[in-house]
Scaffold this motif. Sequence first.
Motif, short mmCIF file in Angstrom:
data_model
loop_
_atom_site.label_atom_id
_atom_site.label_comp_id
_atom_site.label_asym_id
_atom_site.label_seq_id
_atom_site.Cartn_x
_atom_site.Cartn_y
_atom_site.Cartn_z
N LEU A 151 69.02 54.66 37.92
CA LEU A 151 68.72 54.49 39.33
C LEU A 151 67.24 54.79 39.52
CD1 LEU A 151 69.50 54.22 42.36
CD2 LEU A 151 70.08 56.67 42.30
N ILE A 152 66.51 53.80 40.03
CA ILE A 152 65.09 54.02 40.30
C ILE A 152 64.88 54.10 41.80
CG2 ILE A 152 64.60 51.56 39.98
CD1 ILE A 152 61.70 52.45 39.22
N GLY A 153 64.35 55.22 42.23
CA GLY A 153 64.04 55.43 43.64
C GLY A 153 62.63 54.98 43.94
N LEU A 154 62.51 54.00 44.82
CA LEU A 154 61.22 53.39 45.15
C LEU A 154 60.88 53.64 46.61
CD1 LEU A 154 62.16 50.09 43.38
CD2 LEU A 154 60.35 51.62 42.60
N THR A 155 59.60 53.78 46.88
CA THR A 155 59.13 53.94 48.25
C THR A 155 57.75 53.32 48.35
OG1 THR A 155 58.97 55.50 50.09
CG2 THR A 155 58.19 56.27 47.94
N ALA A 156 57.05 53.57 49.43
CA ALA A 156 55.78 52.89 49.72
C ALA A 156 54.64 53.40 48.85
CB ALA A 156 55.43 53.03 51.19
N VAL A 157 54.73 53.14 47.56
CA VAL A 157 53.67 53.47 46.60
C VAL A 157 52.89 52.18 46.36
CG1 VAL A 157 53.27 54.19 44.21
CG2 VAL A 157 55.01 55.32 45.56
N GLY A 162 67.84 49.44 41.58
CA GLY A 162 66.65 49.77 42.36
C GLY A 162 67.05 50.11 43.79
N LEU A 163 66.52 51.20 44.30
CA LEU A 163 66.76 51.58 45.69
C LEU A 163 65.41 51.84 46.35
CD1 LEU A 163 68.52 52.34 48.11
CD2 LEU A 163 68.61 54.67 47.18
N PHE A 164 65.05 50.98 47.28
CA PHE A 164 63.82 51.17 48.04
C PHE A 164 64.18 51.88 49.33
CE2 PHE A 164 60.50 50.28 51.04
CZ PHE A 164 59.34 50.38 50.28
N VAL A 165 63.50 52.99 49.60
CA VAL A 165 63.78 53.76 50.81
C VAL A 165 62.62 53.59 51.79
CG1 VAL A 165 64.29 56.04 51.77
CG2 VAL A 165 65.14 55.43 49.49
N GLU A 166 62.94 53.03 52.94
CA GLU A 166 61.97 52.92 54.03
C GLU A 166 61.94 54.28 54.71
OE1 GLU A 166 62.99 49.70 56.63
OE2 GLU A 166 62.81 48.22 55.04
N GLU A 167 60.94 55.08 54.36
CA GLU A 167 60.85 56.46 54.85
C GLU A 167 60.77 56.50 56.37
OE1 GLU A 167 60.74 59.70 54.15
OE2 GLU A 167 60.96 59.62 51.99
N SER A 168 61.74 57.15 56.98
CA SER A 168 61.76 57.25 58.44
C SER A 168 60.55 58.03 58.96
CB SER A 168 63.06 57.91 58.90
OG SER A 168 63.25 59.15 58.25
N ALA A 169 60.03 58.97 58.18
CA ALA A 169 58.85 59.74 58.63
C ALA A 169 57.63 58.85 58.77
CB ALA A 169 58.56 60.88 57.65
N LEU A 170 57.47 57.86 57.89
CA LEU A 170 56.34 56.94 58.00
C LEU A 170 56.43 56.10 59.27
CD1 LEU A 170 55.94 55.65 54.33
CD2 LEU A 170 54.40 57.16 55.58
N VAL A 171 57.62 55.63 59.55
CA VAL A 171 57.82 54.82 60.75
C VAL A 171 57.61 55.69 62.00
CG1 VAL A 171 59.44 53.37 62.03
CG2 VAL A 171 59.35 53.24 59.54
N ASP A 172 58.13 56.92 61.96
CA ASP A 172 57.92 57.83 63.09
C ASP A 172 56.44 58.12 63.29
OD1 ASP A 172 60.65 57.92 63.47
OD2 ASP A 172 60.90 59.86 62.47
N ALA A 203 44.49 50.66 64.31
CA ALA A 203 45.69 51.30 64.85
C ALA A 203 46.89 50.83 64.04
CB ALA A 203 45.86 50.93 66.32
N ILE A 204 47.88 51.68 63.95
CA ILE A 204 49.09 51.30 63.23
C ILE A 204 50.27 51.52 64.17
CG2 ILE A 204 49.36 53.55 62.12
CD1 ILE A 204 50.42 51.93 59.67
N THR A 205 51.15 50.56 64.20
CA THR A 205 52.31 50.62 65.08
C THR A 205 53.59 50.69 64.25
OG1 THR A 205 52.58 48.23 65.13
CG2 THR A 205 51.11 49.19 66.79
N ARG A 206 54.68 50.97 64.90
CA ARG A 206 55.98 50.97 64.20
C ARG A 206 56.23 49.59 63.58
NH1 ARG A 206 60.09 54.57 65.17
NH2 ARG A 206 59.56 56.35 66.44
N GLU A 207 55.87 48.55 64.32
CA GLU A 207 56.11 47.19 63.84
C GLU A 207 55.28 46.88 62.60
OE1 GLU A 207 55.29 47.88 67.11
OE2 GLU A 207 57.37 47.80 67.81
N SER A 208 54.00 47.26 62.63
CA SER A 208 53.16 46.98 61.46
C SER A 208 53.60 47.80 60.26
CB SER A 208 51.67 47.20 61.78
OG SER A 208 51.41 48.54 62.13
N MET A 209 54.05 49.04 60.49
CA MET A 209 54.55 49.86 59.38
C MET A 209 55.82 49.24 58.80
SD MET A 209 54.28 52.35 57.29
CE MET A 209 53.03 53.44 57.96
#
Length: 135
Positions: A12-18, A41-51, A70-76
């Motif tokens: 199991l490979i845990g992937l995120t916004a690297v 493969g499991l990509f996790v969209e980190e809720s903290a980044l979106v928040d 500027a960065i918005t929830r949509e762009s993230m």
Amino acid sequence: MVEKPGPEDRVLIGLTAVPDSSLSIDIAVCLASALNADIVGLFVEESALVDFAGLPFACVLSTGGNRIDAITRESMAQVLARTAQKCREVLSARAARSRLNWSFSTQKGVFSHSIVSAAKGRDYLVIDSDDLSRE
């Protein structure tokens, strides 16, 4: 005595916004090949980044610091979706080249909780990190 890996074994490979997950994927594929295991493969969209992106002061500094956007929830969300798709494509190509069974999914949430929830009894876990070096 150590049990030999069997068909129920998975990597199991845990992937995120690297920025570049290719080395982590290579490590997971190499391990799965050595164990004759499936790769998940499991990509996790980190809720903290979106928040974070939803906060009024959230911004991105360009390399060199000469531009602030500027960065918005949509762009993230778009960045995370593109990163997940790239990870899926890399995993697919490398698993196919090694003739491994593979799967890929995306979840929203907290990385550590998502990985623990996805792990099964005999999984070998590879965590993606931008601290990996090719040296």
